[in-house]
Design a protein around this motif. Structure first.
Motif, mmCIF file in Angstrom:
data_model
loop_
_atom_site.group_PDB
_atom_site.id
_atom_site.type_symbol
_atom_site.label_atom_id
_atom_site.label_comp_id
_atom_site.label_asym_id
_atom_site.label_seq_id
_atom_site.Cartn_x
_atom_site.Cartn_y
_atom_site.Cartn_z
ATOM 1 N N ILE A 69 0.826 -1.202 0.000
ATOM 2 C CA ILE A 69 0.000 0.000 0.000
ATOM 3 C C ILE A 69 0.860 1.251 0.000
ATOM 4 C CG2 ILE A 69 -1.690 1.316 1.334
ATOM 5 C CD1 ILE A 69 -2.765 -1.288 2.383
ATOM 6 N N GLU A 70 1.975 1.203 0.728
ATOM 7 C CA GLU A 70 2.812 2.400 0.832
ATOM 8 C C GLU A 70 3.988 2.368 -0.126
ATOM 9 O OE1 GLU A 70 3.937 3.067 4.857
ATOM 10 O OE2 GLU A 70 1.933 3.776 5.414
ATOM 11 N N PHE A 71 3.900 1.545 -1.164
ATOM 12 C CA PHE A 71 5.003 1.371 -2.098
ATOM 13 C C PHE A 71 5.459 2.688 -2.708
ATOM 14 C CE2 PHE A 71 7.511 -1.641 -4.381
ATOM 15 C CZ PHE A 71 7.707 -1.130 -5.643
ATOM 16 N N PHE A 72 4.479 3.550 -3.082
ATOM 17 C CA PHE A 72 4.814 4.807 -3.751
ATOM 18 C C PHE A 72 4.677 6.012 -2.819
ATOM 19 C CE2 PHE A 72 5.027 2.965 -7.891
ATOM 20 C CZ PHE A 72 4.046 1.997 -7.936
ATOM 21 N N THR A 73 4.477 5.731 -1.504
ATOM 22 C CA THR A 73 4.078 6.823 -0.618
ATOM 23 C C THR A 73 5.245 7.630 -0.104
ATOM 24 O OG1 THR A 73 2.193 5.522 0.097
ATOM 25 C CG2 THR A 73 2.819 7.361 1.501
ATOM 26 N N PHE A 74 5.178 8.935 -0.312
ATOM 27 C CA PHE A 74 6.105 9.835 0.355
ATOM 28 C C PHE A 74 5.328 11.077 0.745
ATOM 29 C CE2 PHE A 74 9.311 12.345 1.835
ATOM 30 C CZ PHE A 74 9.750 13.356 1.001
ATOM 31 N N ARG A 75 5.074 11.206 2.041
ATOM 32 C CA ARG A 75 4.340 12.377 2.529
ATOM 33 C C ARG A 75 5.356 13.395 3.022
ATOM 34 N NH1 ARG A 75 0.782 7.953 5.498
ATOM 35 N NH2 ARG A 75 2.897 7.119 5.495
ATOM 36 N N ALA A 76 5.510 14.480 2.265
ATOM 37 C CA ALA A 76 6.542 15.460 2.581
ATOM 38 C C ALA A 76 6.096 16.368 3.717
ATOM 39 C CB ALA A 76 6.849 16.290 1.337
ATOM 40 N N SER A 96 7.675 11.641 7.397
ATOM 41 C CA SER A 96 8.333 11.830 6.100
ATOM 42 C C SER A 96 9.631 11.049 6.028
ATOM 43 C CB SER A 96 8.622 13.304 5.843
ATOM 44 O OG SER A 96 7.442 14.046 5.915
ATOM 45 N N TRP A 97 10.422 11.126 7.121
ATOM 46 C CA TRP A 97 11.684 10.380 7.134
ATOM 47 C C TRP A 97 11.426 8.891 7.005
ATOM 48 C CZ3 TRP A 97 16.053 12.466 6.039
ATOM 49 C CH2 TRP A 97 16.310 13.809 6.374
ATOM 50 N N LEU A 98 10.393 8.403 7.666
ATOM 51 C CA LEU A 98 10.061 6.977 7.574
ATOM 52 C C LEU A 98 9.656 6.607 6.149
ATOM 53 C CD1 LEU A 98 10.178 4.697 9.502
ATOM 54 C CD2 LEU A 98 7.829 5.134 10.190
ATOM 55 N N ASP A 99 8.867 7.506 5.519
ATOM 56 C CA ASP A 99 8.466 7.242 4.142
ATOM 57 C C ASP A 99 9.670 7.154 3.214
ATOM 58 O OD1 ASP A 99 5.313 9.122 4.012
ATOM 59 O OD2 ASP A 99 5.788 7.080 4.649
ATOM 60 N N ILE A 100 10.600 8.095 3.366
ATOM 61 C CA ILE A 100 11.790 8.079 2.504
ATOM 62 C C ILE A 100 12.625 6.830 2.778
ATOM 63 C CG2 ILE A 100 14.079 9.147 2.290
ATOM 64 C CD1 ILE A 100 12.229 10.336 0.422
ATOM 65 N N HIS A 101 12.771 6.474 4.049
ATOM 66 C CA HIS A 101 13.523 5.276 4.413
ATOM 67 C C HIS A 101 12.892 4.062 3.736
ATOM 68 C CE1 HIS A 101 15.994 2.652 6.941
ATOM 69 N NE2 HIS A 101 14.914 2.003 7.319
ATOM 70 N N ASN A 102 11.548 4.012 3.752
ATOM 71 C CA ASN A 102 10.853 2.902 3.108
ATOM 72 C C ASN A 102 11.089 2.875 1.603
ATOM 73 O OD1 ASN A 102 9.836 2.116 5.540
ATOM 74 N ND2 ASN A 102 7.854 3.100 5.271
ATOM 75 N N ILE A 103 10.982 4.041 0.962
ATOM 76 C CA ILE A 103 11.175 4.100 -0.481
ATOM 77 C C ILE A 103 12.578 3.652 -0.853
ATOM 78 C CG2 ILE A 103 11.544 5.765 -2.358
ATOM 79 C CD1 ILE A 103 9.002 7.062 -1.684
ATOM 80 N N MET A 104 13.582 4.131 -0.101
ATOM 81 C CA MET A 104 14.972 3.783 -0.408
ATOM 82 C C MET A 104 15.273 2.315 -0.136
ATOM 83 S SD MET A 104 16.235 6.457 -1.628
ATOM 84 C CE MET A 104 15.712 8.159 -1.779
ATOM 85 N N SER A 105 14.448 1.673 0.680
ATOM 86 C CA SER A 105 14.681 0.260 0.987
ATOM 87 C C SER A 105 13.874 -0.669 0.088
ATOM 88 C CB SER A 105 14.307 -0.043 2.435
ATOM 89 O OG SER A 105 14.705 0.992 3.283
#
Lengths: 91, 521
Positions: free
Chosen positions: B174-181, B187-196
């Motif tokens: 569900i959060e594959f494309f998610t980045f809430r700025a 936001s940091w968690l979202d970026i960490h997820n995207i980069m991983s």
């Protein structure tokens, strides 16, 4: 080949992104809610595009190189889509 | 004991990540640079002249052998390298024998030949791209075996971090494309997820294959118990494990005609579409001279990597190398090739590089999340508050390492050419910069540290191409006109890195203030 690949993978990930209600409502401005039927259609379409792109890389480059290339391009495309979704939503 | 499985995995993810975070960041940054080892090497040796036009292999061979005879007549091993895709140079290299009386070590020497003048070029003594990329498993200043043990341990923890990360990421699809700025920790968690998650195939592959590459260190017990613990025993294991299928064929070369020239002709006739990358003359000081012909890796995944010509029972035969005998060895080879990516063309290479950079960001954002969660409860008025101190040291690593790399590149241009131990001092300057960074960040006030560090990083990278021009004359225009693509690409990448750092400094400028509630909260 890479150009075609990127287009196919983009189509796949765009469909998959739209199949998630969060992103569907970002793009279609909360006017329409994502119906169950539409979600399945988008998921099916997204997976099909991705499967097609994987088939293409494997048939052109062989199985080892094909999977490697596909994974790398998928990473790039999904990163771009994720970043675009964030900044489109701001508008 | 945690209440649920997921909570246990969360704990494990946090602390397995914590233990080796900075070392893994160092490994990922230097390893990622390794994908452009040849290109970085070219920039570090600006005296080399790239070959842009078509060449005659035989002419080069004659010329190279003349030079080798002049400088290395008593050497048992010679190599002549031909222009390859990522390394468009003609080089000669030889094994220099030890001469204790004159304080000369046994080591490989290399010289570049300028095809325009047919002369040997004097290239500056530099650590080179090879030393830079080897940092990611050899580390530095410590014996390599200890480095392997530490890196292997860190890699194991990395693997645990990856797998626990997937387990605890409930909404991974569900959060594959998610980045809430602009939402602080979220936001940091979202970026960490995207980069991983987005480069997950790469992360899993690189970590597992990394463990495999160091298996002779981590699984030493298995080798010892099966073969014995002595040096000869481990050589026996190595010979068995790396045994290759090799096909021996007759050649039409007469024994008295055996030379690098006839070998070259024969190899070209057998594989007319393959580019030759090396010709080797081995065992020169014996009666049984061996000639090797190696092919450029880039030409697809072809089982033949090299040919060996030698005399056998009065005839000249060629051994054609094939794949490994053992199936386990074949799997090892596959993972090794995936890890090193030597087979990759320029597009795939950039994709590897991108995934590597995302891995660096994964680790850096992981560090920032760990810190931000604890900065809330820390005391901003005490300079040496435990969490704030760690946060400042974190900046010294995350931003300090790129700055140290820039310092390494500057040292290559600015250290005197005739300096003794120049190559070692290039490396020293990298680590001196890293050390200075740690000390400065320790005592710098919390306020503006992110901003200042990022600006320093931006300036270091933006000015580098200018220093290149002032010290060597190479610049963007001349590189483009001379088709010196590696030099051009390096300078452009430095500018891009500087620009990215400047953007980060500006973006964080208004928000990041370590003395308030941490970074971006």
């Amino acid at each position: 080949m890479i150009f075609v690949e990127i287009i196919l993978i983009t189509a796949g990930f765009v469909c998959l992104a739209l199949s998630l209600s969060r992103h569907y409502e970002q793009i279609f401005n909360k006017k329409h809610r994502l119906s169950q039927k539409r979600m399945f259609q988008l998921r099916y379409a997204g997976c099909s595009w991705l499967a097609l792109s994987l088939y293409l890389t494997i048939s052109v480059e062989g199985i080892a190189l094909g999977i490697t290339y596909w994974s790398g391009l998928a990473t790039l495309v999904s990163l771009v889509i994720a970043m675009l979704l964030t900044y489109i939503a701001k508008d | 004991m945690k209440n649920s499985f997921r909570q246990s995995m969360n704990w494990l993810h946090t602390w397995s990540g914590f233990v080796f975070a900075w070392l893994l960041y160092f490994i990922f940054v230097t390893g990622t640079l390794g994908y452009f080892e040849d290109e970085i090497d070219r920039w570090l040796k600006p005296e080399m002249t790239p070959v842009a036009q078509q060449i005659d292999n035989r002419e080069i061979l004659i010329n190279a052998e003349q030079h080798l005879t002049q400088v290395a007549d008593n050497s048992p091993s010679w190599y002549i390298s031909y222009p390859a895709n990522r390394s468009p140079f003609v080089n000669i290299s030889w094994l220099q024998l030890a001469d204790p009386a004159n304080n000369i070590d046994k080591e490989w020497r290399e010289k570049n030949i300028d095809l325009n003048t047919n002369q040997v070029v004097d290239v500056r003594d530099t650590a080179g791209g090879m030393t830079l990329y080897r940092l990611h498993y050899n580390l530095h200043y410590i014996p390599s075996t200890i480095a392997y043990i530490i890196v292997s341990l860190a890699t194991m923890f990395m693997l645990i971090g990856l797998i626990t990360g997937v387990i605890i990421h409930k909404k991974i699809f569900i959060e594959f494309f998610t980045f809430r700025a602009n939402k602080g920790l979220r936001s940091w968690l979202d970026i960490h997820n995207i980069m991983s998650v987005l480069p997950l195939p790469f992360h899993l592959m690189i970590t597992y294959s990394g463990l495999l590459l160091l298996m002779s260190v981590s699984m030493i017990g298995v080798i010892n118990s099966n073969f014995g613990a002595g040096k000869d025993d481990s050589k026996k294991f190595y010979k068995l494990a790396t045994a290759e299928h090799s096909e021996q064929q007759q050649t039409l070369i007469k024994p008295q005609d055996l030379s690098a020239d006839t070998v070259l002709l024969d190899a070209q006739a057998r594989y007319p579409t393959q580019n030759i990358s090396y010709i080797g003359v081995l065992k020169r000081t014996t009666d049984d001279v061996h000639y090797e012909v190696w092919f450029d890796n880039h030409q697809g995944i072809e089982l033949v990597s090299h040919l060996t010509y030698h005399q056998h029972e009065g005839q000249i035969v060629v051994d054609i190398s094939g794949e490994k005998v053992g199936e386990a060895a074949q799997i090892y080879d596959l993972l090794e090739h995936l890890h090193e990516g030597l087979f990759a063309d320029i597009y795939l290479r950039w994709l590897y590089f991108l995934s590597g950079l995302m891995g660096c960001a994964m680790i850096a954002t992981g560090c920032i999340i760990w810190l931000n969660k604890r900065l809330k409860n820390a005391n901003p008025n005490k300079l040496f508050d435990r969490t704030y101190t760690l946060a400042r040291l974190n900046i010294a690593v995350v931003v300090g390492l790129p700055i140290a790399l820039a310092v390494f590149f500057y040292s290559n241009r600015l250290l005197p050419i005739e300096m003794a131990n120049r190559a070692q001092w290039e490396m020293h300057s990298l680590f001196i910069s890293l050390g200075l960074g740690l000390i400065i960040c320790l005592f710098h006030p919390n306020k503006h540290l992110w901003r200042n560090s990022l600006w320093l990083c931006a300036l270091s990278f933006l000015i580098l191409p200018l220093v290149n021009f002032l010290t060597t004359g190479h610049n963007l225009f001349s590189s483009f006109l001379q088709q010196d693509w590696q030099m051009l690409a390096f300078d452009l990448t430095m500018l891009a890195t500087g620009a990215a750092s400047a953007w980060a400094a500006l973006a964080l400028g208004q928000k990041a203030n370590l003395s308030q509630t941490g970074v971006n909260s």
